[in-house]
Design an enzyme around this catalytic site. Structure first.
Site, PDB file in Angstrom:
ATOM      1  N   ASP A 143      32.815  46.544  33.655  1.00  0.00           N
ATOM      2  CA  ASP A 143      32.904  47.500  34.747  1.00  0.00           C
ATOM      3  C   ASP A 143      33.592  46.834  35.922  1.00  0.00           C
ATOM      4  O   ASP A 143      33.149  45.781  36.398  1.00  0.00           O
ATOM      5  CB  ASP A 143      31.506  47.980  35.147  1.00  0.00           C
ATOM      6  N   TYR A 180      35.554  47.174  39.902  1.00  0.00           N
ATOM      7  CA  TYR A 180      35.146  47.596  41.250  1.00  0.00           C
ATOM      8  C   TYR A 180      36.407  48.004  42.009  1.00  0.00           C
ATOM      9  O   TYR A 180      36.670  47.556  43.110  1.00  0.00           O
ATOM     10  CB  TYR A 180      34.444  46.408  41.930  1.00  0.00           C
ATOM     11  N   HIS A 210      34.899  53.137  48.056  1.00  0.00           N
ATOM     12  CA  HIS A 210      33.506  52.895  47.690  1.00  0.00           C
ATOM     13  C   HIS A 210      33.088  51.493  48.125  1.00  0.00           C
ATOM     14  O   HIS A 210      32.000  51.296  48.693  1.00  0.00           O
ATOM     15  CB  HIS A 210      33.329  53.051  46.185  1.00  0.00           C
ATOM     16  N   ARG A 223      27.206  44.897  55.489  1.00  0.00           N
ATOM     17  CA  ARG A 223      28.007  43.985  56.325  1.00  0.00           C
ATOM     18  C   ARG A 223      28.913  44.833  57.216  1.00  0.00           C
ATOM     19  O   ARG A 223      30.132  44.908  56.998  1.00  0.00           O
ATOM     20  CB  ARG A 223      28.853  43.066  55.447  1.00  0.00           C
ATOM     21  N   GLU A 278      32.854  57.560  37.903  1.00  0.00           N
ATOM     22  CA  GLU A 278      33.836  56.609  37.377  1.00  0.00           C
ATOM     23  C   GLU A 278      34.681  57.242  36.277  1.00  0.00           C
ATOM     24  O   GLU A 278      34.368  58.308  35.750  1.00  0.00           O
ATOM     25  CB  GLU A 278      33.145  55.371  36.801  1.00  0.00           C
ATOM     26  N   LYS A 331      21.817  47.854  35.894  1.00  0.00           N
ATOM     27  CA  LYS A 331      22.950  48.526  35.262  1.00  0.00           C
ATOM     28  C   LYS A 331      22.843  48.625  33.748  1.00  0.00           C
ATOM     29  O   LYS A 331      23.568  49.418  33.136  1.00  0.00           O
ATOM     30  CB  LYS A 331      24.243  47.762  35.596  1.00  0.00           C
TER      31      LYS A 331
END
Length: 429
Positions: A133, A135, A140, A149, A207, A259
């Site tokens: 998977d 990113y 997102h 942050r 996704e 996950k």
């Protein structure tokens, strides 16, 4: 890039199959592949046309050459053997099927191999040996990063290297699926020690799945310019996430139990051939962003896929009241910061041997605008702002009985719309 169109994309072409001409997902210009079973217990490969599935092995006698061999290879529990034959073979199969399905003189020969009422199930289309998977959804990543942050949402490596982690292939299931709520360790911010129990912050992730067709030998990377020839096609993916478990476990090695409990894929593999009319340029990188390193640099003028995604929620109370599912958000596949070709090239650059049926997830794809968030953690600002549903219910995260429905389609003026079907999953306790 395989962005060339041919006669199979002719918008004027019509199939003799009833209802196929105006079908919102599966007109003859699409012809996605799947593994299906019938009431006689047979599990075989098929092609969607309208509301029907054409059985490939049964139709093999009407095909010739490599297309016939491909159809015969689909007499299996998975599509691995067929796609391992290579993209040229799959393209030839598409060409011959298109001709048969648009030629009324072949109707009598072919329609006996169409299935509708006797289809008892669809299956994960590939035997998945490995699952990674990524990113790639930059909006997102920024949304999630800003929750933790605010002054520095993206980590320094994000715009240099495609970030990914290895998921659990054994827990991939096909839509529609029941998703059992996972348990694990969580730690509240004000708690001295973690506790164990069912996840209270269960989430979906919007996704897309990228399937590997032909693989590569160990130690022989796939060049970015050749990467798309190793892609079989795409499907919809929901990589369910337990956000509270994830928050406690993810440092320093990343997601684990949060996950690995379930990932749902839609059953249809839409090939890159079918998507050729819906190619678009990869969105330009913001000024000041670093250029991709040489091994990731390629022509991106038609490297993205103009696919639109939608996610809906149907609660148990909504279904009992006869209410339609409520759309939570919508977003484009073009929200990927890295192209599909770059993901394949990067995955293999160290010598990793990709295999037929490997699944690459894009990561959650959010649009960057309100209403385009690809997960509940974004929509609810980390669970701080509940979503109001039309029937008066509210949600911050998923509750038992909730059904998440993801749909995706490609649409462009002058071309018939083609769809990827649905990816459904219902949460159970």
């Amino acid at each position: 890039m395989t962005a060339t169109t041919d006669f199979t994309h002719d918008p004027a072409a019509k199939s003799w199959v009833s209802g196929a001409a105006d079908h919102p997902d599966f007109p003859v210009q699409n012809l996605p592949l799947a593994i299906f079973s019938t009431d006689d217990g047979r599990i075989r490969g098929g092609v969607a046309i309208g509301d029907y599935i054409l059985c490939l092995p049964a139709s093999a006698e009407l095909l010739t050459g490599e297309a016939r061999k491909a159809a015969e290879a689909a007499d299996a529990l998975h599509l691995n053997a067929m796609f391992a034959m290579g993209p040229a073979v799959v393209t030839e199969l598409r060409h011959q099927l298109f001709r048969l399905l648009t030629d009324t003189s072949r109707q009598a020969e072919l329609e006996k191999h169409l299935h509708r009422d006797d289809v008892t199930g669809l299956h994960v289309p590939f035997h998945v040996g490995d699952y990674t998977d990524f990113y790639t959804g930059i909006h997102h990543a920024e949304n999630i990063g800003s929750l933790f942050r605010p002054d520095n949402p993206l980590l320094p490596n994000y715009k240099y290297v495609p970030i990914g982690y290895h998921g659990r292939s054994s827990s991939i299931r096909v839509s529609p699926a029941q998703v059992k709520r996972p348990s694990g360790q969580t730690k509240a911010p004000d708690a001295e020690a973690p506790s164990f129990g069912p996840s209270k912050r269960l989430d979906y992730e919007l996704e897309m799945a990228i399937w590997i067709g032909q693989g590569n030998d160990l130690g022989e990377p796939i060049p970015v310019g050749e990467a798309e020839s190793h892609i079989a096609g795409i499907s919809i993916l929901n990589d369910w996430s337990a956000r509270d478990i994830q928050a406690w476990e993810y440092q320093p090695l990343g997601p684990f139990l949060a996950k690995n409990f379930h990932s749902t894929v839609s059953p249809w593999v839409v090939t890159l051939d079918a998507l050729a009319p819906f190619r678009s340029a990869q969105p330009a990188r913001p000024e000041g962003d670093p250029a991709p390193m040489d091994y990731l640099a390629h022509d991106t003028s038609a490297a993205a896929f103009d696919v639109q995604m939608e996610v809906f929620l149907s609660t148990a109370k909504m279904r009992a009241g006869g209410d339609a599912p409520h759309r939570l958000s919508t977003g484009p596949m073009t929200a990927m910061y890295w192209t599909a070709a770059q993901l394949v090239a990067h995955h293999s650059v160290g010598g990793c041997n990709m295999q037929t049926g490997d699944l690459l997830g894009t990561g959650t794809l959010s649009s960057g605008e309100d209403g385009g968030e690809g997960s509940l953690i974004e929509l609810t600002r980390g669970g701080k702002q509940a979503i109001a549903l039309p029937n008066g219910e509210t949600r911050t995260f998923l509750e038992d009985g909730d059904e998440v429905i993801i749909r995706a389609y490609a649409e462009r003026e002058g071309q018939p719309r083609i769809g990827l079907g649905e990816c459904r999953g219902t949460v159970v306790g």
